[in-house]
Design a protein around this motif. Structure first.
Motif, PDB file in Angstrom:
ATOM      1  N   SER A  91      19.302 -50.021 -14.535  1.00  0.00           N
ATOM      2  CA  SER A  91      18.990 -50.204 -13.111  1.00  0.00           C
ATOM      3  C   SER A  91      19.923 -51.214 -12.458  1.00  0.00           C
ATOM      4  O   SER A  91      20.452 -50.966 -11.370  1.00  0.00           O
ATOM      5  CB  SER A  91      17.545 -50.675 -12.933  1.00  0.00           C
ATOM      6  N   TYR A  92      20.140 -52.350 -13.108  1.00  0.00           N
ATOM      7  CA  TYR A  92      20.937 -53.396 -12.474  1.00  0.00           C
ATOM      8  C   TYR A  92      22.427 -53.095 -12.473  1.00  0.00           C
ATOM      9  O   TYR A  92      23.133 -53.533 -11.570  1.00  0.00           O
ATOM     10  CB  TYR A  92      20.604 -54.760 -13.082  1.00  0.00           C
ATOM     11  N   VAL A  93      22.914 -52.340 -13.437  1.00  0.00           N
ATOM     12  CA  VAL A  93      24.312 -51.902 -13.378  1.00  0.00           C
ATOM     13  C   VAL A  93      24.495 -50.970 -12.185  1.00  0.00           C
ATOM     14  O   VAL A  93      25.456 -51.096 -11.419  1.00  0.00           O
ATOM     15  CB  VAL A  93      24.741 -51.229 -14.703  1.00  0.00           C
ATOM     16  N   LYS A  94      23.572 -50.035 -11.997  1.00  0.00           N
ATOM     17  CA  LYS A  94      23.631 -49.119 -10.844  1.00  0.00           C
ATOM     18  C   LYS A  94      23.509 -49.895  -9.532  1.00  0.00           C
ATOM     19  O   LYS A  94      24.229 -49.619  -8.573  1.00  0.00           O
ATOM     20  CB  LYS A  94      22.517 -48.071 -10.923  1.00  0.00           C
ATOM     21  N   ILE A  95      22.582 -50.855  -9.468  1.00  0.00           N
ATOM     22  CA  ILE A  95      22.391 -51.648  -8.260  1.00  0.00           C
ATOM     23  C   ILE A  95      23.654 -52.431  -7.928  1.00  0.00           C
ATOM     24  O   ILE A  95      24.082 -52.485  -6.768  1.00  0.00           O
ATOM     25  CB  ILE A  95      21.174 -52.591  -8.404  1.00  0.00           C
ATOM     26  N   MET A  96      24.292 -53.038  -8.939  1.00  0.00           N
ATOM     27  CA  MET A  96      25.512 -53.816  -8.686  1.00  0.00           C
ATOM     28  C   MET A  96      26.648 -52.919  -8.201  1.00  0.00           C
ATOM     29  O   MET A  96      27.419 -53.305  -7.332  1.00  0.00           O
ATOM     30  CB  MET A  96      25.920 -54.596  -9.932  1.00  0.00           C
ATOM     31  N   LYS A  97      26.748 -51.707  -8.746  1.00  0.00           N
ATOM     32  CA  LYS A  97      27.777 -50.774  -8.285  1.00  0.00           C
ATOM     33  C   LYS A  97      27.568 -50.399  -6.828  1.00  0.00           C
ATOM     34  O   LYS A  97      28.503 -50.396  -6.031  1.00  0.00           O
ATOM     35  CB  LYS A  97      27.779 -49.516  -9.151  1.00  0.00           C
ATOM     36  N   VAL A  98      26.315 -50.097  -6.457  1.00  0.00           N
ATOM     37  CA  VAL A  98      26.018 -49.717  -5.078  1.00  0.00           C
ATOM     38  C   VAL A  98      26.226 -50.902  -4.141  1.00  0.00           C
ATOM     39  O   VAL A  98      26.787 -50.750  -3.047  1.00  0.00           O
ATOM     40  CB  VAL A  98      24.578 -49.161  -4.965  1.00  0.00           C
TER      41      VAL A  98
END
Length: 195
Positions: A91-98
């Motif tokens: 979740s946090y890898v995706k959030i940081m990318k966005v």
């Protein structure tokens, strides 16, 4: 909820409705009751009737009558830790990318968003570490009971209360009005103590 709000903002109202929130809460409570059910069922299956008549201190470590019960509890907690760590990391890898893509070339905005994501990640990491505290407390319980009490109190403060207080404290300190009021209160509090 953070993942949906940041990575799927157009579907946030649909996915985070009251009905789906209630379903999620039910699933979370069901999954979180599994370790307790496992521990209690292994205790009731292996405890003799004479054990129920003895006065005992109500501690989780005293429910572990056999070594295999401790291994079952350990396996359940480690499995939960692994699953939650994978979900949080994803979740946090995706959030940081966005967040990085949304900020574009604005480095200041990108850094501010990254700090917020890191803060929330730190909170979740502290909550995750709480799954390891029974192992530490179990080892300390074998050594000294008073040390066990101190470790249990410290782990409660660090891994149960601190993650829940971290966000309001940091966001409160970011607010200039609150920060100046706190600074003013602390200054006058020190002044009154010295007088």
């Amino acid at each position: 909820e953070r993942y949906v709000a940041i990575c799927m903002p157009l579907r946030h109202a649909e996915l985070c409705s009251t009905r789906s929130t209630m379903h999620c809460i039910f699933i979370i409570h069901s999954l979180s009751s599994v370790p307790c059910i496992v521990i209690l069922s292994t205790f009731f299956a292996s405890a003799s009737f004479s054990l129920y008549k003895q006065p005992r201190l109500c501690e989780m470590e005293l429910l572990m009558l056999y070594r295999w019960q401790d291994h079952v509890r350990s396996a359940v907690h480690q499995f939960y830790f692994l699953i939650m760590a994978i979900i949080i990391l994803f979740s946090y890898v995706k959030i940081m990318k966005v967040a990085k893509a949304a900020s574009g070339e604005d480095k200041k905005s990108s850094w501010k968003g990254l700090r917020t994501v890191i803060l929330h990640g730190l909170q979740l990491l502290l909550c995750l570490i709480q799954l390891w505290t029974p192992f530490i407390e179990g080892a300390v319980f074998q050594i000294d009971f008073m040390l066990f009490i101190n470790v249990r109190f410290s782990s409660y403060i660090l891994f149960a209360l601190a993650p829940r207080c971290l966000s309001p404290l940091i966001y409160g300190l970011r607010d200039e009005t609150f920060f100046h009021a706190l600074k003013n209160y602390e200054f006058f509090g020190l002044y009154k103590r010295n007088v």
